[in-house]
Design an enzyme around this catalytic site. Structure first.
Site, mmCIF file in Angstrom:
data_model
loop_
_atom_site.group_PDB
_atom_site.id
_atom_site.type_symbol
_atom_site.label_atom_id
_atom_site.label_comp_id
_atom_site.label_asym_id
_atom_site.label_seq_id
_atom_site.Cartn_x
_atom_site.Cartn_y
_atom_site.Cartn_z
ATOM 1 N N HIS A 1 -8.095 4.033 -6.547
ATOM 2 C CA HIS A 1 -8.773 4.486 -5.335
ATOM 3 C C HIS A 1 -7.811 5.332 -4.501
ATOM 4 C CE1 HIS A 1 -11.557 0.817 -5.521
ATOM 5 N NE2 HIS A 1 -10.518 0.409 -6.237
ATOM 6 N N TYR A 2 -8.340 6.016 -3.472
ATOM 7 C CA TYR A 2 -7.453 6.424 -2.384
ATOM 8 C C TYR A 2 -7.882 5.680 -1.123
ATOM 9 C CZ TYR A 2 -10.865 10.202 -0.964
ATOM 10 O OH TYR A 2 -11.959 10.927 -0.565
ATOM 11 N N THR A 3 -6.941 5.571 -0.174
ATOM 12 C CA THR A 3 -7.201 4.758 1.025
ATOM 13 C C THR A 3 -8.169 5.431 1.981
ATOM 14 O OG1 THR A 3 -5.296 5.702 2.190
ATOM 15 C CG2 THR A 3 -4.925 3.670 0.899
ATOM 16 N N GLU B 1 -5.042 0.842 -4.506
ATOM 17 C CA GLU B 1 -5.315 1.837 -3.462
ATOM 18 C C GLU B 1 -4.098 2.755 -3.343
ATOM 19 O OE1 GLU B 1 -7.847 2.540 -1.506
ATOM 20 O OE2 GLU B 1 -9.200 0.805 -1.632
ATOM 21 N N HIS C 1 -12.510 5.238 -8.629
ATOM 22 C CA HIS C 1 -13.578 4.608 -7.868
ATOM 23 C C HIS C 1 -14.871 5.411 -8.003
ATOM 24 C CE1 HIS C 1 -14.534 2.322 -3.846
ATOM 25 N NE2 HIS C 1 -15.238 1.879 -4.861
ATOM 26 N N ASP D 1 -13.310 9.157 -4.598
ATOM 27 C CA ASP D 1 -11.885 8.955 -4.828
ATOM 28 C C ASP D 1 -11.579 8.466 -6.249
ATOM 29 O OD1 ASP D 1 -13.279 6.622 -3.715
ATOM 30 O OD2 ASP D 1 -11.366 5.597 -3.739
#
Length: 268
Positions: free
Chosen positions: A34-36, A99, A141, A151
């Protein structure tokens, strides 16, 4: 609560209360990246550790490569949300979630620094080795929740990671002319063929033979991961050939990929 790191690459522990037992005690067989989507890594870690957030993850990787573990890998973190992959609807129970700090598409969407990518590589290889997660089980994700998430997105270097043994990659077919309408290049049979391959690979969608909303959403997710040069949700020859190549290279479909060429279509 986590009391010791699962990986030798962990720099800090910051336990999150948002955890559960994995359903049926099944070991993870997917790794979700994922990215945050937040302004700072510290804010992301703080949010992921608040009970009211109802979200968590196993690891957070900062831009400088620093790794924080928040949930034991043996536990179910709340990172995937409503999602699907290869018939799995409880992806949280079947996965480990990482993340990666990045402000995301809504806030500039910067590149992922080299130090961060190296940390993601090392951590992912370590997790995958311990849980026997195959390369084909490393996903974004957006792959498991294409209607909700973008993401880690088209700037994420899946090619570089795959070369290091994390995830899979095939050389995408070069994009052809942008003609503005999928129907001008692909008929219903081709669209249905692409949808069938997406479903076979693991994406969740219905076979309609139509360039409908659910198809465009899933195709966009596929393009973000495997054909990032142009993310438009259209099933063109580039997308179709890249998808065929992916299924052959991963052994999911052993039929030789077709050798189609772009037709002579006037650009409008």
């Amino acid at each position: 609560m986590i009391t010791k790191p699962d990986s030798r690459f962990v720099d800090d522990l910051h336990p999150s209360p948002n955890i559960e037992d994995r359903v049926c005690g099944a070991p993870p067989r997917l790794l979700i990246l994922h990215y945050t989507g937040m302004t700072s890594c510290a804010r992301a870690i703080d949010w992921l550790s608040r009970p009211e957030s109802k979200v968590s993850c196993h690891y957070v990787v900062d831009c400088d490569g620093r790794v924080t573990q928040m949930v034991s890998e043996a536990k179910r973190a709340w990172h995937a949300g409503v999602s699907y992959w290869q018939g799995i609807t409880d992806v949280n129970s079947a996965s480990v979630g990482i993340e990666i700090h990045n402000t995301g598409h809504d806030d500039g969407y910067p590149d992922f620094p080299d130090a961060q990518m190296a940390a993601v590589r090392d951590l992912s290889l370590d997790i995958s080795a311990r849980w026997s997660i195959p390369q084909v089980g490393v996903l974004g994700h957006s792959d498991i929740a294409p209607a909700r998430k973008m993401d880690p997105g088209e700037k994420f270097d899946w090619r570089w990671l795959a070369d290091a043994g994390v995830g899979v990659w095939v050389e995408p077919e070069p994009v052809g002319p942008l003609i503005g309408a999928v129907s001008a290049t692909m008929d219903a049979a081709d669209i249905a063929h692409a949808q069938s391959m997406l479903l076979t690979y693991g994406y969740g969608l219905s076979l309609t033979g139509d360039n409908d909303k659910q198809s465009r959403t899933v195709v966009s997710a596929f393009q973000r991961h495997f054909r990032p040069q142009r993310v438009d949700g259209l099933i063109d020859y580039s997308t179709l050939l890249t998808l065929e190549r992916l299924l052959v290279s991963t052994g999911i479909n052993t039929v030789e990929a077709s050798n189609r060429q772009w037709p002579d279509i006037p650009v409008s």
